[in-house]
Design a protein around this motif. Sequence first.
Motif, mmCIF file in Angstrom:
data_model
loop_
_atom_site.group_PDB
_atom_site.id
_atom_site.type_symbol
_atom_site.label_atom_id
_atom_site.label_comp_id
_atom_site.label_asym_id
_atom_site.label_seq_id
_atom_site.Cartn_x
_atom_site.Cartn_y
_atom_site.Cartn_z
ATOM 1 N N PHE A 163 11.959 -32.681 -20.237
ATOM 2 C CA PHE A 163 11.854 -33.813 -19.240
ATOM 3 C C PHE A 163 12.651 -34.752 -20.024
ATOM 4 C CE2 PHE A 163 8.963 -33.339 -15.621
ATOM 5 C CZ PHE A 163 8.593 -31.891 -15.852
ATOM 6 N N VAL A 172 12.719 -38.888 -16.714
ATOM 7 C CA VAL A 172 12.226 -38.339 -15.398
ATOM 8 C C VAL A 172 11.699 -39.619 -14.482
ATOM 9 C CG1 VAL A 172 11.032 -36.848 -13.914
ATOM 10 C CG2 VAL A 172 12.436 -36.011 -16.016
ATOM 11 N N ILE A 217 13.739 -35.251 -8.137
ATOM 12 C CA ILE A 217 13.439 -36.329 -8.792
ATOM 13 C C ILE A 217 14.522 -37.647 -8.516
ATOM 14 C CG2 ILE A 217 12.203 -35.235 -10.756
ATOM 15 C CD1 ILE A 217 14.488 -35.490 -12.611
ATOM 16 N N GLU A 260 16.657 -36.026 -15.870
ATOM 17 C CA GLU A 260 16.983 -34.511 -15.722
ATOM 18 C C GLU A 260 15.543 -33.771 -16.431
ATOM 19 O OE1 GLU A 260 20.108 -34.328 -18.563
ATOM 20 O OE2 GLU A 260 21.432 -34.106 -17.018
ATOM 21 N N ILE A 261 15.507 -32.720 -15.475
ATOM 22 C CA ILE A 261 14.456 -31.602 -16.118
ATOM 23 C C ILE A 261 15.436 -30.246 -16.741
ATOM 24 C CG2 ILE A 261 12.548 -30.262 -15.372
ATOM 25 C CD1 ILE A 261 11.899 -32.321 -13.532
#
Length: 587
Positions: free
Chosen positions: A345, A348, A395, A399-400
């Motif tokens: 993550f 986020v 989201i 970034e994931i």
Amino acid sequence: MHLPHTPSAFLWRYVKLFRGQFICLVAFMLIWALNESLFPYFLKLFVEGVTHVDPAGSLWENFKFPIVGITVCWLTMEIAMRLSGVISYYLYPAFRAKMREDTFDWVKDQSVDYFSSNLAGSIGAKIADIPKSSHQIIDHFIWYVIAIFFVFVSSIVVVAQASFVFTALITLWCATHMGITFYYLEEVQSKSSDHYESIATLNGETVDIINNASSMKFFSRVGFETQRIKTFQATEIKKSKSATWAIQKVDFFRGFAALCFMLTTISLLLKGWKDGWLSVGDFPLVAMTSFNLLGLIWHMSMTLVDIFQDIGILRGSLSLLRHEHSVQDKPTALEISVPYGEIEFKNVVFGYRKNMPLFSGLSVRIKALEKVGLVGFSGSGKTTFVNLILRAFDIGSGEILIDGQNIANVTQASLREHVTLIPQDTNLFHRSVKENLTYGNLNATDEEIEAAARKAHCHGFIQKLENGYDTVVGERGLKLSGGQRQRLAIARAFLKNTPILLLDEATSALDSETEKDIQVSLLELMANKTTLIVAHRLSTLKHMDRILVFDKGQIIEEGSQKELLKKGGHFAHLWSLQHEGFLPDKE
Ligand SMILES: Nc1ncnc2c1ncn2[C@@H]1O[C@H](COP(=O)(O)OP(=O)(O)O)[C@@H](O)[C@H]1O
Ligand SMILES: [Mg+2]
């Protein structure tokens, strides 16, 4: 693919798709309508034949024109009707199926959140209502509006043969009848839709009671529920009376107009015959046409209420299509590849409601094959964290990444092929145990299924079920205990066998004996997988490489159980509140 949202645009789309068949249907309907208006004309010829019979000629010679005419007319009408039947036989099932498929296609691409925030029953009812009401609207429109309008036009042309006076009279009556109908349409429609609503509510309440039948019985509230249903029934009766009364009122005025029309027609017929501007044959011609139109137009105006009602239902059901998909694959989305199973993550930001972020810049990295426990009070964001890895929601920013690939840039299907979630409550399909298990891997062989079931410690109880692996588990799996359902979920996860495993651990459903078995199964399942477990059970946490401590959407501590206890922070506080081997849910 976007489907139109308004009833007219939606219907037009499907009528166009099946235009060839609809054109044929309308053509056959026009043939029927034309013949319908020609019958009175042949009757006129019969009557005139009787009054001017040629004593020298045979019956055939005297009546051959009307006999042939009426036979041809009847035959043509029969053939047209049968052919329209054949077309409907092919057309309507395909017409409805296409709509249902397209609607389902749209709905199935909604996000997981959409399904949890909309009642399944209501979505299902709308998917069923769309094809049903569309079929009715179109069929009624063709047979009652277009057809009867055409009969009307051709009839007044036929009647004009006798005298324009009757053409004018019929037109005047029709205008009055339709005027009254439209004047009251709003009232009739709103009262019938109130009635429809009250039936829907009554049905909904009945279904709710049936769903909760065991509560009703064990709380001994049968009498209470009967009484409660009676109040909804009373409303339904009241609304029904009100709708019927509205129709009765319109019918009174329309009936009066019809009576005036018939009396005027008869007087004019007699007067025309006496004054010599009507022949004897014009009597049946005008009378039959008038009576015929009286019935047809009356029918059409009744059907208009149904048509408008169905349009209302269709408009309501199309709300399904107005709801945009919240999580979508990008056009450039590729398949994800997950050789290791590392999750990251990066800053986020996510919130369920605008301007109310739950995560505001959350960053954390979970190494490949790491076993991570998530702890924290209820509402601290653990379930959300786990769901975001499956891209249940998009989201806000950040970034994931899974093995370096942003999950927003890959297809949802490929992402979910590589991640297994065992949620807090295991929902099962109303299908057999076997079908529920193979949901994780449709190609699993019987041997693989049994091996997975053994590993998850459920082979034993499955064998004892009525039909073993073929036993149907009951709606939402209600025929099984919570622990049994959870063990099936674990077996299913064994079959799916993905590099990433997420568990939203259930705390209540298991007794300590089952828990021990599940503990063993879980450890086996977790081997060689990156695993995240939302855990309340201390015995589970013991096996974790790292624990993330959540509080109000933030990870406020992390480390092994030992380190965290030594630190004496939030985790140590939770630990101090432990009860019978569980961390607390709330303070
Ligand atoms: N689908 C949802 N829509 C709106 N708010 C939600 C939804 N799911 C969870 N929340 C809210 O988000 C917060 C975090 O919830 P959740 O992730 O379920 O916490 P936990 O699993 O730690 O108990 C809570 O305040 C909860 O009310
Ligand atoms: Mg939760």
